[in-house]
Design an enzyme around this catalytic site. Structure first.
Site, PDB file in Angstrom:
ATOM      1  N   HIS A 152       3.596  -2.488   3.131  1.00 17.09           N
ATOM      2  CA  HIS A 152       3.726  -1.156   2.632  1.00 17.09           C
ATOM      3  C   HIS A 152       5.009  -0.978   1.629  1.00 17.09           C
ATOM      4  O   HIS A 152       6.083  -1.519   2.189  1.00 17.09           O
ATOM      5  CB  HIS A 152       3.746  -0.056   3.839  1.00 17.09           C
ATOM      6  N   HIS A 162      -5.709   2.947  -4.151  1.00 14.70           N
ATOM      7  CA  HIS A 162      -5.866   3.138  -2.664  1.00 14.70           C
ATOM      8  C   HIS A 162      -6.157   4.620  -2.339  1.00 14.70           C
ATOM      9  O   HIS A 162      -5.878   5.377  -1.504  1.00 14.70           O
ATOM     10  CB  HIS A 162      -4.361   3.074  -1.959  1.00 14.70           C
ATOM     11  N   ASP A 207       0.822  -1.427   0.075  1.00 12.42           N
ATOM     12  CA  ASP A 207      -0.115  -0.129   0.118  1.00 12.42           C
ATOM     13  C   ASP A 207       0.811   1.394   0.064  1.00 12.42           C
ATOM     14  O   ASP A 207       1.956   1.400   0.410  1.00 12.42           O
ATOM     15  CB  ASP A 207      -0.835   0.108   1.219  1.00 12.42           C
ATOM     16  N   ASP A 208       0.060   2.076  -0.509  1.00  9.48           N
ATOM     17  CA  ASP A 208       0.906   3.678  -0.363  1.00  9.48           C
ATOM     18  C   ASP A 208       1.963   3.964  -1.191  1.00  9.48           C
ATOM     19  O   ASP A 208       2.335   5.421  -1.103  1.00  9.48           O
ATOM     20  CB  ASP A 208       1.167   4.251   0.906  1.00  9.48           C
TER      21      ASP A 208
HETATM   22 ZN   LIG Z   1      -2.643   3.401   3.173  1.00  7.46          ZN
END
Ligand SMILES: [Zn+2]
Length: 432
Positions: free
Chosen positions: A393, A299, A248-249
């Site tokens: 992440h 996301h 993510d991110d």
């Molecule tokens: Zn996030």
């Protein structure tokens, strides 16, 4: 006061209704006394909260064991003074206990100690007495050379045992240890509440296992998945030992590329939940993700709590990133993950109508929070099952994600697991 702890899943409300409520905005009345007084009141409140959270709550220092050539599960369990069952309980990803491989990671559960937070007026001997352990032992475990020097809020480790004293009753002991009577009886094979005697050593029941954590997750996510079977997912069905790594991110020039290098080395496909905010200047990273066989997913653009957004705002959050990725890759993303995992039914309906499916996770590595490789393995391995969706992440500088990733991959591969993208795991389309 409402606190959300347990932390594994951002939406950790006890009911779905609770999960969907917005933040508490109870106004704090302005106190009338002097500032000094306010500070100490705040301190006391903070301390009370810490004590409420920690009082009677076991803290466990699990360990990571990396298998050496020639080792067996039984031998390893014996080495740590635990049973093979208890070792297997923390490593349910193991398919065949007879087959463990050098380099494979095992999580060794600590059946060890409880935490006690020192309160005003406490003495070491009194604390020792309340836990039924010798004062010298308590001092020794906590490296306390001067028993008179305790401070309020200090955290003491207390051994995972209780020595029964004259006049003790089982309910009393259970209460003082913060465990249930039935757990205490089961743990110590007691026939009845009366079958304890002074001097007897009771072992204190250990904490919930990965099994129970996952049951709690199913309790929380299952009803949502049942309401939206075509739209909301947090894990795959067991089907030939498959798991999905998700990041993510990102994209991040350094971190995403480092993760991609490792995935390439091990030939592991994964899913990247892109954040619009991370996109500027990184379109080549996005292209690389696609070129190397991974899945792109959304996301959102700004990482808002989408429950707080209007329909129009959520629409913009989705479309801005969707169009940007389309312009770079020609792919129109159809999977999304809500920031923090926060989402409500209205969000899910809107996203469904926009052609999105929502994909959360079933294993939280907490790699953004814990910077220690072993701790991330401890967060991760006990919860791995066939069909797991693993949350990681790829945006934090200096993160240990790149170090922990090879160990997770190798340990699971050694047990026969295959890594797939989430769309493959769930049998759904990644793009429209
Ligand atoms: Zn996030």
């Amino acid at each position: 006061m409402k606190t959300t702890h347990g932390g594994t899943y951002p939406v950790s409300a006890k009911s779905d209704r609770g999960a969907y409520q917005s933040k508490d905005t109870v106004p704090v009345p302005e106190p009338n006394y002097r500032r000094v007084m306010q500070m100490s009141v705040k301190k006391i409140i903070a301390l009370c909260v810490i004590m409420m959270v920690l009082w009677g709550t076991p803290v466990y220092a699990d360990q990571v064991h990396r298998v050496s050539p020639g080792e067996t599960l039984n031998g390893i369990a014996r080495f740590y003074g635990i049973t093979t069952d208890s070792l297997l309980g923390s490593n349910q990803y193991i398919v065949n206990p007879d087959l463990i491989f050098p380099g494979q990671v095992l999580i060794v559960p600590d059946t060890g100690k409880h935490a006690y937070v020192v309160r005003p007026g406490d003495t070491l001997s009194q604390i020792a007495q309340s836990f039924g352990v010798p004062t010298a032992m308590l001092a020794n475990i906590n490296n306390i050379s001067n028993p008179d020097f305790l401070y309020v809020g200090q955290i003491l480790l207390v051994p995972n045992m209780y020595i029964v004293r004259e006049g003790d009753t089982l309910p009393q002991i259970a209460q003082s240890l913060g465990v249930s009577i039935s757990d205490l009886m089961t743990e110590n094979n007691l026939r009845g509440p009366q079958s304890i005697y002074p001097g007897q050593t009771l072992s204190i029941p250990s904490r919930p296992t990965g099994r129970e954590e996952l049951a709690a997750l199913d309790g929380e996510m299952g009803p949502i998945a049942a309401r939206f079977p075509e739209t909301f997912f947090y894990k795959g069905q067991p089907n030939g030992l498959r798991v999905a790594l998700t990041f993510d991110d990102g994209p991040d020039r350094v971190e995403t590329n480092a993760v991609l290098d490792i995935l390439k080395q091990y030939q592991v496909p994964a899913t990247f939940f892109l954040l619009g905010r991370s996109m500027p200047g990184n379109s080549d990273v996005v292209e690389r993700i696609v070129a190397e066989g991974h899945t792109l997913a959304s996301h959102t653009t700004n990482h808002f709590d989408i429950r707080e957004l209007t329909e129009q705002e959520l629409r913009t959050e989705m479309l801005t990133l969707e169009n940007e990725v389309y312009d770079i890759t020609g792919l129109r993303m159809a999977l999304m993950r809500p920031p923090y995992g926060f989402i409500n039914d209205a969000n899910i309906r809107q996203l469904r109508d926009m052609g999105y499916k929502v994909v959360k996770w079933s294993v939280d590595t907490n790699d953004w929070r814990d910077i220690d490789v072993d701790q991330v393995l401890i967060n991760t391995m006990p919860n791995i099952r066939d069909g797991s969706i693993i949350l990681m992440h790829d945006y934090l500088p200096e993160s240990m994600t790149k170090e922990v990733l090879p160990e997770i991959i190798q340990s699971l591969r050694s047990q026969g697991y295959t890594f797939v993208t989430v769309d493959e795991l769930l049998g759904i389309d990644a793009y429209r």
